[in-house]
Scaffold this active site. Structure first.
Site, PDB file in Angstrom:
ATOM      1  N   HIS A  95     -69.925 -60.857   1.742  1.00 30.63           N
ATOM      2  CA  HIS A  95     -69.246 -62.163   1.725  1.00 30.63           C
ATOM      3  C   HIS A  95     -69.440 -62.893   0.397  1.00 30.63           C
ATOM      4  O   HIS A  95     -68.696 -63.818   0.094  1.00 30.63           O
ATOM      5  CB  HIS A  95     -69.604 -63.019   2.955  1.00 30.63           C
ATOM      6  CG  HIS A  95     -70.930 -63.707   2.921  1.00 30.63           C
ATOM      7  ND1 HIS A  95     -72.040 -63.216   3.569  1.00 30.63           N
ATOM      8  CD2 HIS A  95     -71.330 -64.863   2.352  1.00 30.63           C
ATOM      9  CE1 HIS A  95     -73.055 -64.042   3.401  1.00 30.63           C
ATOM     10  NE2 HIS A  95     -72.652 -65.052   2.657  1.00 30.63           N
ATOM     11  N   ASP A 104     -73.362 -56.421   5.748  1.00 29.39           N
ATOM     12  CA  ASP A 104     -72.863 -57.418   4.797  1.00 29.39           C
ATOM     13  C   ASP A 104     -73.400 -57.174   3.375  1.00 29.39           C
ATOM     14  O   ASP A 104     -74.240 -57.910   2.886  1.00 29.39           O
ATOM     15  CB  ASP A 104     -73.277 -58.809   5.307  1.00 29.39           C
ATOM     16  CG  ASP A 104     -72.492 -59.927   4.640  1.00 29.39           C
ATOM     17  OD1 ASP A 104     -71.852 -59.677   3.606  1.00 29.39           O
ATOM     18  OD2 ASP A 104     -72.539 -61.056   5.155  1.00 29.39           O
ATOM     19  N   SER A 143     -78.014 -66.171   0.726  1.00 30.01           N
ATOM     20  CA  SER A 143     -77.201 -64.987   0.976  1.00 30.01           C
ATOM     21  C   SER A 143     -77.325 -64.034  -0.189  1.00 30.01           C
ATOM     22  O   SER A 143     -77.201 -64.435  -1.347  1.00 30.01           O
ATOM     23  CB  SER A 143     -75.739 -65.372   1.128  1.00 30.01           C
ATOM     24  OG  SER A 143     -75.482 -65.665   2.459  1.00 30.01           O
TER      25      SER A 143
END
Ligand code: ARG
Ligand code: GLU
Length: 717
Positions: free
Chosen positions: A87, A223, A652
């Protein structure tokens, strides 16, 4: 510690332990030696503070980067290979995707360096060093100075620091306030600008579960994506050039295949964006009762409109997928945050702390003269501030974030006095923006969104704050909002590519100003006017009042709780957080294991649902149990795990590191029950969600067949 505790009474002991909640905190790498390393080692960490952060030797901090604008990444080979989330690389992966080469759907793997794809605008940034510059930043500032003077002095001092430390623009200097400006730290950064896409899995792996699984545990998302940093032949930053060579890092992470057990030490090293741990009860109440519910409500309306149109058409689904994800992400987060705060009884807990603080002040005369009024003032400011905050929430969430309004904002450049040359330059850039905008624009969806957002704004916000253009709804359309929106869309050139092309064709220095009469542009300009004329001043002055108060409050608290180590709120600077692999009970009677496996992906497999459509090859690898050396000791393929590391947005792509300093996971999310940790952390409920690094290697190696990448890495069996 032990000796100290003996001196306390039993009730004080309970009080003290409630202050030092384990695993909470986002710590400053420079200060680990002073505050944390002993505790970390007690919890299992086997290395030293110098191994994590040092200016004298290569250390872990040299293997961490700011990836793009809001993520973290880490080096995993001596050839500049960078690991981050899917992402986080989504924008780049999407920008290289076309119908013929749909890397979003099918993944992308460069089989050698020459196949790697360049990404204009994408950067990675290394931290060279950090320094406590509190004294220098506050030089000349007196306690009695008002906020304006104080800010001015600090700004001057910071400019000086920037000049002294940038080594002739080689480095970027950032000086940031900590603890609401009680302390200042300087960060010396170096940015690399040639960053190429190396690999990304299918979206049905990298975004597996989509928004349904987002913020949720148990989770099965792969991810991750891979990039490579390129440098000039001296290993220095350079603009993209085919002559550039892979960057040689000072340090990169070895990767462990040992896996994780419950209770294992873990540490997350990266760039957490924002937390607000020291908010008062008044602020938390405002967030829970006003801000979050309004924002959740507005976003839900947007999501429903988009979803209906996306479900009805594949073209619209593709056009709006990224916008939808953007709106959905924090919508869901705020719902979780509110539930978590309620379950924690956060307002009452804050009130109790404030009460204890007030009672303590009563016994300390000299403290009382400094801090005695702080809480009363907070109460007053938040009372006055709440309606302004609400209006701000509506204008920013409902109006300013409409894609059409944002698009209209680009045309402001045409409103000034322009030369021919400037006009050509601006219109070229606008044409580019228009092309990108209309690729992902569906007029009927946009119209529904505009109508619904104007409606909710009119219904909820006092007329004093209505944009001038709204007057027309009553004066010209007798209050009929739909007719007004019809009029907007029929008469604006900003809602269709063809109309806009016509405008560009006839564009001249003289005609450029016609944009000011465009009805959509007018709405945009009127919204901005409300914001600037009626809100900005109040927002800024409240901010500055609150900042002063929080600066005092946190100082007071530090006097009051002398034994507690106060960690500063996240501010997108490098931090360490540590904890342990751990399961949890999300609700009464429900237990969540600390890891998930490939079996769970197959259980969720559903070709009919876009987000759960498992690639055939993964099904086959699962059927054959062909996991090679990436299998867990239990024989299964572990996919994700959770731990009690205190993380937030910006973390992240952060590396999850074991006691030996080896990479074991890739952080990408938090659990829903724990999202209130940005305001109040709860060790029983807060978990960060990471990809197991073995699943990542399995996908690269067995699924994508990119084993040449595995060979670059340092794998510890
Ligand atoms: N919740 C994660 C983080 O805040 C992942 C977001 C990815 N976007 C999404 N809508 N699925 O940012
Ligand atoms: N997905 C988040 C990010 O983009 C991390 C999740 C969190 O907020 O902890 O940084």
């Amino acid at each position: 510690m032990l000796i100290k505790i003996k001196l306390f009474t039993i009730s004080a002991l309970i009080f003290l332990t409630s202050l030092v909640r384990s695993d909470e905190g986002m710590w400053i790498p420079l200060l680990l030696k002073k505050y944390n390393i002993e505790d970390m080692q007690k919890k299992g960490f086997k290395l030293s503070a110098e191994d994590i952060y040092s200016v004298n030797q290569a250390c872990m901090k040299d293997a961490i980067v700011i990836f793009g604008r809001g993520c973290t990444g880490e080096l995993i080979s001596d050839k500049g290979l960078v690991l981050t989330n899917h992402h986080c690389g989504y924008g780049q992966i999407q920008s290289h995707s076309t119908i013929e080469k749909d890397y979003l759907t099918n993944g992308f793997w460069a089989m050698n360096n020459s196949e790697e794809l360049s990404n204009p605008g994408l950067t990675v940034t290394f931290l060279i060093r950090m320094e406590d510059v509190t004294e220098k930043a506050l030089e000349g500032v007196k306690v009695s100075d008002d906020e304006v003077r104080r800010e001015r002095l600090i700004k001057q001092n910071i400019t000086k620091l920037e000049e002294e430390n940038s080594e002739g623009k080689k480095y970027e200097i950032s000086v940031k306030p900590f603890y609401y400006g009680n302390e200042y730290y300087m960060f010396v950064y170096q940015t690399y600008k040639d960053v190429r896409l190396v690999g990304a899995p299918h979206s049905s792996i990298g975004k597996f579960g989509g928004d349904t699984d987002n913020w949720m545990w148990p989770r099965h998302t792969g991810d991750f994506s891979l990039f490579r940093i390129y440098a000039d032949k001296n290993n220095n930053p350079a603009e993209y050039s085919p002559e550039n060579v892979p960057y040689k890092p000072k340090m990169f992470f070895p990767i462990s295949l040992k896996g994780v057990k419950k209770g294992d030490f873990t540490m997350v090293f990266g760039y957490p964006g924002t937390t607000e741990q020291y908010l008062t009860s008044h602020a938390v109440k405002m967030i829970m009762e006003d801000s979050n519910p309004h924002k959740i409500n507005i976003r839900k309306i947007k999501l429903d409109i988009m979803k209906a149109d996306m479900d009805a058409s594949d073209a619209v689904r593709i056009q709006y997928s990224s916008k939808y994800a953007g709106v959905a992400n924090y919508w869901k987060k705020w719902i979780g945050e509110n539930k978590g705060l309620k379950k924690l009884d956060a307002v009452r807990k804050k009130q109790e702390l404030e009460e204890r603080f007030s009672n303590w002040l009563k016994t300390k005369r000299e403290m009382n003269t400094i801090y005695g009024n702080v809480l009363v003032n907070f109460e007053k400011i938040y009372r006055e501030f709440t309606p302004i905050q609400t209006t701000y929430d509506y204008i920013s969430e409902a109006l300013l974030s409409l894609d059409l309004i944002k698009f209209a904002g680009n045309f402001r450049e045409l409103s000034g006095e322009l030369t021919e040359d400037q006009l050509i330059e601006i219109s070229n850039s606008l044409k580019g923006k228009a092309k990108a905008f209309f690729k992902d624009y569906n007029l009927p969806t946009s119209k529904k969104l505009v109508t619904a957002m104007i409606k909710i704004y009119r219904d909820s916000v006092s007329t004093e704050y209505h944009p001038e253009a709204f007057k027309m709804i009553n004066s010209k359309f007798k209050g009929d909002l739909n007719k007004y929106v019809d009029y907007l869309f029929e008469n604006s050139i900003l809602v269709s590519n063809e109309k806009l092309d016509g405008f560009f064709e006839k564009l001249s220095v003289k005609s450029a100003k016609k944009i000011l009469e465009d009805p959509v542009y007018k709405i945009y300009a009127d919204i901005v006017n409300v914001y600037v004329d009626k809100l900005l001043f109040a927002l800024r002055s409240n901010d500055s009042k609150l900042n002063t108060l929080y600066r005092q409050y946190i100082n007071g608290l530090r006097e009051f709780q002398k034994d507690k180590i106060f960690y500063p709120d996240a501010n997108f600077t490098m931090r360490i957080t540590y904890g342990q692999v751990d399961d949890y009970y999300p609700n009464d009677g429900v237990f969540y294991e600390h890891f998930t496996t490939l079996k769970g992906i197959m259980e969720k497999d559903d070709p009919a649902i876009y987000d759960y459509d498992v690639p055939q090859k993964l099904r086959e690898l699962y059927a054959k149990k062909d996991y090679g050396r990436y299998a867990d000791a239990d024989g299964s393929m572990h996919v994700c795990f959770i731990a009690s590391n205190h993380t937030t947005g910006g973390n992240s792509g952060s590396p999850v590191i074991n006691a030996n300093g080896e990479l074991i996971g890739l952080n990408f999310d938090r659990n829903w029950e724990g999202t209130m940790s940005d305001i109040m952390y709860n060790p029983d409920q807060c978990r960060n969600i990471s990809m197991d690094v073995r699943y990542l290697l399995f996908i690269i190696d067995k699924f994508a067949g990119a084993s040449h990448l595995i060979e670059e890495m340092n794998i510890i069996e």
